[in-house]
Design an enzyme around this catalytic site. Structure first.
Site, PDB file in Angstrom:
ATOM      1  N   HIS A  90      39.653  44.894  69.541  1.00 54.96           N
ATOM      2  CA  HIS A  90      39.080  43.613  69.129  1.00 54.96           C
ATOM      3  C   HIS A  90      39.102  43.217  67.558  1.00 54.96           C
ATOM      4  O   HIS A  90      38.079  42.787  67.021  1.00 54.96           O
ATOM      5  CB  HIS A  90      37.553  43.319  69.477  1.00 54.96           C
ATOM      6  CG  HIS A  90      37.369  43.647  71.017  1.00 54.96           C
ATOM      7  ND1 HIS A  90      37.427  42.350  71.830  1.00 54.96           N
ATOM      8  CD2 HIS A  90      37.143  44.572  71.668  1.00 54.96           C
ATOM      9  CE1 HIS A  90      37.050  42.583  73.009  1.00 54.96           C
ATOM     10  NE2 HIS A  90      37.139  44.170  73.035  1.00 54.96           N
ATOM     11  N   ASN A 163      33.245  39.925  77.443  1.00 53.36           N
ATOM     12  CA  ASN A 163      34.650  39.496  77.552  1.00 53.36           C
ATOM     13  C   ASN A 163      34.993  38.080  78.327  1.00 53.36           C
ATOM     14  O   ASN A 163      33.968  37.660  79.154  1.00 53.36           O
ATOM     15  CB  ASN A 163      35.457  40.299  78.157  1.00 53.36           C
ATOM     16  CG  ASN A 163      36.031  41.519  77.427  1.00 53.36           C
ATOM     17  OD1 ASN A 163      35.666  41.510  76.314  1.00 53.36           O
ATOM     18  ND2 ASN A 163      36.359  42.616  77.998  1.00 53.36           N
ATOM     19  N   HIS A 354      26.526  45.313  69.337  1.00 52.71           N
ATOM     20  CA  HIS A 354      26.275  46.484  70.005  1.00 52.71           C
ATOM     21  C   HIS A 354      25.412  46.148  71.333  1.00 52.71           C
ATOM     22  O   HIS A 354      24.156  45.383  71.229  1.00 52.71           O
ATOM     23  CB  HIS A 354      25.348  47.250  69.123  1.00 52.71           C
ATOM     24  CG  HIS A 354      24.812  48.662  69.918  1.00 52.71           C
ATOM     25  ND1 HIS A 354      25.635  49.302  70.771  1.00 52.71           N
ATOM     26  CD2 HIS A 354      23.815  49.421  69.415  1.00 52.71           C
ATOM     27  CE1 HIS A 354      24.868  50.347  71.275  1.00 52.71           C
ATOM     28  NE2 HIS A 354      23.986  50.394  70.475  1.00 52.71           N
TER      29      HIS A 354
END
Ligand code: HDE
Length: 721
Positions: A90, A163, A354
């Site tokens: 990413h 995603n 996170h």
């Protein structure tokens, strides 16, 4: 879409450079230095005013540079260290600020504070990304897109790090480094960049049947979105909601784009990588700057705890969706992005997401992929951002107060006063102290645990093909064609025959006809599916699920669509009435001419040219309009770029409209494509040979643009563009 007016956030903006309330102890002076705009006087990092920024200090006008030049050394040293390690995956992304608002209280399912009050606007920062490519790679490569949202809630940061594809390649985190090594450039020569089309990736996939479902999504047009604001987002894993009385339900998160789901076609994606490698980043930046704020609705699929085992797949398996036909998505709120970052590095590059950043009311499940992620994301920031103090970087700071006894470390910003840095203590009055769970302190959901320690995959994770097949069956004919072409491209780049053969063999377990088409295109014979493979239709026996096909998305809006208006001198002024009508629907008009500068319309008025033909391509636009005007159209017909522009737009199924003799350019493009009667026709080609621009012409054109693409035009396959 929301209007550009500045909505007042319920809480202070945490992500500008203003000091956050969390940093009560931070020195005011330090904060104001941080917040400073570029000043008037050029200084060193120590504040020394610089009188000459053009010449280093040397011994004599032609003599050696002196080591003493502390100004030069400081400047070069800082420059030498400007780059930080890029994200291992990413790496390439774009970010934006905004806010989230829930539509109604979700207290029945979760006590999460930001999901209670429809009046509250929770600030967010969102980063979109590709997965495989390096920071400098192109936006439009075939890849999953990251969709990471940081909610700055009053109860701490909640990161939904998802995603644009609802499943993943692997079921267990221990396979992640293998997957990433296989898809990244091959280690001996660092080739290819930002592409899965090479041997090592398909070698790994062909030996990893659990990836079959994800592969179908990645080879579909989902992996080449038209825009970040036209793609879905998914939390992927099953999470838990927990309500005030401690009751838990399983939840899958969905982001549904208000503009609908739209994609590029492969030929566009390839060409855009050269014409505008920043296509998606630019689109996000420009739409926000125009005040056409991208929006997504948050949806949840909720499964009651007692229904955990009613499916014939496992909710903990990240290679599976819960089909929307089995559990409908409830829409519960909206995300709006309304502010671009001030500084890419400070915000988009330094933001640290996170999945372990949760708030009371949201918790994890035992999904073995999610569990592994919980370790990875803090760990990676240590090498990427260089210190355990990355939470102090302005973009990462929570708006909720952060008080604890974690201390020191590289680049520590907070100056904590007093002598106490431990707990329990009496010298600091006992503060900061734990908060009991009945007063809001976080407790993990007390999920019962059982079993022996073992390295094993649950039997309930064993079916790898049913949902890949469900996805395939749910696609429209043109989507299936695109998937087959994608396989032919990707596997066509594979050099080792055995890898291709194993892949085709894997496809036989998804769909015999798919395998046959791919095998034929690769010049191979399709093997027979293993016995019994064709009777498998599990996932509670659905034939198809319409939510899996982007053909079923909404097609009634042209907001933010970019319309190329091809013009040259003496363009007919009356034709240009179309532009105003499209702008009234929030489309974006761009004048494109053989050269930059200005042209004159038929009434001698100047029109500023936005782009010259050689610098753009129709792939950068959603539709084309060719106004009338003899001289203008003749100039365009004689310009190879203009002819190619229209030919490509036709090939890619885009709306094309022409007024009066503007249609000559369409005919010229058709002739150049070898079309016999020199006519491009079929749906989405709209001409008005005579008369003034009228409502029905405009309505047809708007309707055609909103359709996004016409895949049924005659002769498309034969056109080389
Ligand atoms: Fe990530 N992933 N990931 N991932 N991921 C990272 O974290 C990782 C996975 C996702 O815009 C890294 O800060 C492991 C699934 C996004 O900054 C790293 C596993 C999903 C982003 C990492 C996964 C994601 C990352 C790299 C398997 C979709 C970009 C830099 C167990 C649900 C966030 C960083 C941003 C980034 C590890 C699998 C989404 C290395 C070990 C599944 C959107 O920590």
């Amino acid at each position: 879409m929301t209007t550009p007016k500045d909505d007042k956030l319920a809480t202070a903006n945490p992500t500008g450079l203003q000091p956050s309330p969390a940093d009560a102890n931070r020195s005011e002076q330090a904060a104001s230095v941080l917040a400073q705009q570029p000043g008037e006087v050029l200084t060193t990092n120590q504040g020394l005013h610089i009188s000459d920024n053009q010449n280093s200090l040397r011994g004599g006008s032609r003599g050696p540079t002196l080591l003493e030049d502390h100004i030069l050394r400081e400047k070069i040293m800082h420059f030498d260290h400007e780059r930080i390690p890029e994200r291992v995956v990413h790496a390439r992304g774009a970010g934006a600020h905004g806010y989230f608002q829930v539509y109604k209280s979700m207290n029945h399912y979760t006590k999460a504070g930001f999901l209670q009050d429809p009046e509250v606007k929770t600030p967010v920062f969102v980063r979109f990304s590709t997965v495989v490519g390096s920071r400098g790679s192109a936006d439009t490569v075939r890849d999953a897109r990251g969709f990471a949202v940081k909610f700055y809630t009053e109860e701490g940061n909640f990161d939904l790090v998802g995603n644009n594809i609802p499943v993943f390649f692997i079921q267990d985190a221990i396979k992640f480094p293998d997957l990433v090594h296989a898809i990244k450039p091959e280690p001996h020569h660092e080739i290819p960049q930002a592409s899965a089309a090479h041997d090592t990736f398909w070698d790994f996939i062909s030996l990893t049947p659990e990836s079959a479902h994800m592969i179908m999504w990645v080879l579909s047009d989902r992996a080449i979105p038209r825009s970040f604001s036209m793609m879905e987002g998914f939390g992927v894993h099953t999470f838990r909601f927990i309500n005030e009385s401690g009751k838990s339900s399983f939840v899958k998160f969905h982001w549904k784009p208000v503009l609908g789901i739209h994609s590029l076609v492969w030929d566009e994606a390839v060409k855009l990588a050269g014409k505008d490698p920043d296509f998606h980043r630019r689109d996000l930046w420009e739409t926000i700057n125009r005040g056409q704020y991208p929006e997504w609705e948050l949806g949840v699929q909720i499964v009651h705890e007692e229904d955990e085992h009613k499916f014939d797949f496992d909710l903990l398996d990240a290679t599976k969706i819960i089909p929307e036909l089995l559990v409908p998505v409830q829409i519960i709120g909206k995300l709006t992005l309304n502010r671009n970052p001030d500084n890419f590095f400070a915000e988009t590059e330094q933001v640290a997401f996170h999945p372990g950043h949760i708030v009371p009311g949201i918790d994890f499940t035992n999904d073995p992929l999610l569990q592994g992620r919980l370790f990875s994301y803090t760990d990676t920031q240590l090498s990427r951002l260089g210190s355990p103090n990355f939470h102090e970087i302005p973009i990462n700071r929570p708006i909720a107060a952060a008080n604890n006894n974690q201390r020191d470390g590289h680049m520590r910003q907070t100056i904590v006063k007093g002598r106490v840095s431990y707990e329990p203590n009496s010298l600091g009055g006992g503060y900061p102290m734990q908060q009991p769970s009945d007063q809001g302190g976080f407790v993990s959901y007390p999920q019962p645990m059982e079993g022996e320690k073992m390295r094993v995959r649950s039997e309930s994770f064993a079916d790898h093909f049913s949902q890949a097949a469900l996805f395939w069956r749910s696609q429209s004919a043109w989507e299936k064609d695109h998937i087959v072409s994608a396989f032919l491209f990707e596997l066509g780049k594979v050099e080792v025959d055995a890898v291709r053969e194993r892949m085709v063999s894997m496809l036989t377990q998804i769909d015999k006809f798919l395998a046959y088409r791919v095998a034929e295109g690769l010049g191979m014979a399709a093997p027979k599916p293993p016995s019994g493979a064709e009777n498998v239709k599990r996932t509670n026996e659905l034939e198809m699920d319409p939510s899996l096909s982007i053909a079923n998305t909404r097609k009634d809006s042209i907001i933010g669509r970019k319309i190329a208006v091809l013009v040259a001198n003496n363009v007919d002024k009356a034709s240009l009435a179309v532009c105003k009508a499209l702008e009234a629907e929030d489309a974006v008009i761009r004048f494109i001419a053989p050269r930059l500068g200005e042209i004159k319309n038929s009434e001698e008025e100047f029109i500023k040219v936005n782009y010259s033909l050689p610098t753009v391509g129709s792939v950068m636009f959603d539709a084309v309009f060719i106004p009338g005007g003899q001289q203008s159209v003749e100039a365009l017909c004689a310009d190879a770029h203009a002819v190619l522009f229209v030919k490509e737009a036709y090939k890619h199924g885009k709306a094309i409209a022409a007024h009066h003799n503007g249609a000559m350019l369409i005919a010229q493009a058709a002739r150049s494509a070898g079309i016999e009667h020199g006519e491009f026709h079929g749906p989405g080609v709209i001409t008005l040979p005579s008369g003034v621009i009228n409502d029905s012409f405009i309505k047809n054109f708007i309707g055609a643009i909103a359709m996004h693409r016409f895949t049924e035009r005659p002769g498309l396959d034969a056109i080389v563009a």
